[in-house]
Design a protein around this motif. Structure first.
Motif, PDB file in Angstrom:
ATOM      1  N   THR A  25      -1.412  -2.658  -4.301  1.00  0.00           N
ATOM      2  CA  THR A  25      -2.865  -2.621  -4.146  1.00  0.00           C
ATOM      3  C   THR A  25      -3.421  -1.278  -4.617  1.00  0.00           C
ATOM      4  O   THR A  25      -2.794  -0.228  -4.437  1.00  0.00           O
ATOM      5  CB  THR A  25      -3.269  -2.840  -2.678  1.00  0.00           C
ATOM      6  OG1 THR A  25      -2.729  -1.795  -1.868  1.00  0.00           O
ATOM      7  CG2 THR A  25      -2.749  -4.175  -2.178  1.00  0.00           C
TER       8      THR A  25
ATOM      9  N   ARG B   9      -5.339   0.895  -3.512  1.00  0.00           N
ATOM     10  CA  ARG B   9      -5.986   1.463  -2.328  1.00  0.00           C
ATOM     11  C   ARG B   9      -5.577   2.908  -2.064  1.00  0.00           C
ATOM     12  O   ARG B   9      -5.986   3.491  -1.060  1.00  0.00           O
ATOM     13  CB  ARG B   9      -5.653   0.621  -1.087  1.00  0.00           C
ATOM     14  CG  ARG B   9      -6.071  -0.837  -1.195  1.00  0.00           C
ATOM     15  CD  ARG B   9      -5.749  -1.577   0.085  1.00  0.00           C
ATOM     16  NE  ARG B   9      -5.874  -3.014  -0.075  1.00  0.00           N
ATOM     17  CZ  ARG B   9      -5.582  -3.899   0.873  1.00  0.00           C
ATOM     18  NH1 ARG B   9      -5.156  -3.474   2.059  1.00  0.00           N
ATOM     19  NH2 ARG B   9      -5.704  -5.186   0.648  1.00  0.00           N
ATOM     20  N   THR B  10      -4.757   3.471  -2.946  1.00  0.00           N
ATOM     21  CA  THR B  10      -4.315   4.848  -2.766  1.00  0.00           C
ATOM     22  C   THR B  10      -4.476   5.608  -4.082  1.00  0.00           C
ATOM     23  O   THR B  10      -4.480   5.009  -5.163  1.00  0.00           O
ATOM     24  CB  THR B  10      -2.832   4.909  -2.337  1.00  0.00           C
ATOM     25  OG1 THR B  10      -2.003   4.495  -3.447  1.00  0.00           O
ATOM     26  CG2 THR B  10      -2.552   4.008  -1.146  1.00  0.00           C
TER      27      THR B  10
ATOM     28  N   SER C 141      -6.260  -5.760  -5.358  1.00  0.00           N
ATOM     29  CA  SER C 141      -7.530  -5.089  -5.056  1.00  0.00           C
ATOM     30  C   SER C 141      -8.267  -4.665  -6.324  1.00  0.00           C
ATOM     31  O   SER C 141      -8.920  -3.618  -6.366  1.00  0.00           O
ATOM     32  CB  SER C 141      -7.314  -3.876  -4.145  1.00  0.00           C
ATOM     33  OG  SER C 141      -6.658  -4.248  -2.954  1.00  0.00           O
TER      34      SER C 141
ATOM     35  N   VAL D 160       0.882  -1.162   0.000  1.00  0.00           N
ATOM     36  CA  VAL D 160       0.000   0.000   0.000  1.00  0.00           C
ATOM     37  C   VAL D 160       0.924   1.217   0.000  1.00  0.00           C
ATOM     38  O   VAL D 160       1.515   1.562   1.020  1.00  0.00           O
ATOM     39  CB  VAL D 160      -0.923   0.008   1.230  1.00  0.00           C
ATOM     40  CG1 VAL D 160      -1.835   1.240   1.196  1.00  0.00           C
ATOM     41  CG2 VAL D 160      -1.759  -1.259   1.289  1.00  0.00           C
TER      42      VAL D 160
END
Length: 213
Positions: free
Chosen positions: A49, A51-52, A74, A24
């Motif tokens: 991932t 996620r950012t 993800s 991440v």
């Protein structure tokens, strides 16, 4: 890319090391240095991932680092498949599975490691042709004993468990015949990333790369 071809390519990538770092990353400017540290430590397959906000830029930067194979984790939508392929991802990982995501990946020639957590989900993926799957979240779904139990009636599927995998329990997973590798975030903890402690991350990667059942 057929599911059988996707499985073979994903297996090839995941055989590069016993641990795939699950990353991440919030700042794309440090992505290349982070990748270099992990690769130098013996972990060439990297899962970034989504996620950012900078995730696609991180994939793009890491994809340029020699010796690495960068994938995207993800993945939730067909649109994400297109985005990660454009950024340079060589494989994809999803926490669960939908037909739309798998179809998009197959059409884009992106090898997928699709997620499953139950015997029914494992069987559905196997029916489609995916013999190598992500078991997620591993720890709260029974951990290594659950995967061992699934392997008895469904021996043709191998797994990469992620979610709650640690240095303390990684060998519990890796000792199973239906486990090919594990995914873990412990090799790149946020405090070391924030400190840009690349030597510390390389050391953790080297320890993870040496894990053998």
């Amino acid at each position: 890319m057929t599911p059988a071809e996707a499985t073979l390519e994903a297996e090839k990538i995941c055989r590069l090391a016993p641990v795939i770092p699950v990353l991440v990353v919030h700042d794309a400017s440090i992505a290349a240095d982070l990748a270099k540290a992990l690769i130098a430590g013996g972990l060439p397959a990297l899962e970034v991932t989504l996620r950012t906000p900078d995730a696609l830029k991180v994939i793009e930067a890491m994809a340029k680092v020699e010796g690495g194979v960068v994938g995207a984790g993800s993945i939730l939508t067909p649109e994400a498949v297109s985005q990660v392929v454009a950024a340079g991802a060589k494989f994809g990982v999803s926490p669960g599975t939908t037909d739309k995501v798998l179809t998009a990946a197959e059409q884009a020639d992106l090898p997928m490691l699709p997620g499953a957590a139950t015997s029914s989900e494992v069987m559905a993926l196997l029916e489609r042709g995916y013999r190598f799957q992500k078991f997620f979240p591993a720890s709260i779904n029974g951990g290594a004993p659950a995967i061992k139990a699934i392997g008895a009636p469904i021996p043709d599927v191998t797994f990469c468990p992620t979610g709650g995998v640690t240095p303390q329990n990684a060998l519990d997973y890796l000792s199973l015949k239906n486990i090919l590798c594990v995914g873990g975030s412990w090799v790149a903890p946020q405090d070391l990333i924030d400190a840009k402690d690349w030597a510390g991350i390389e050391k953790l990667a080297r320890e993870a790369a040496a894990l053998t059942a």
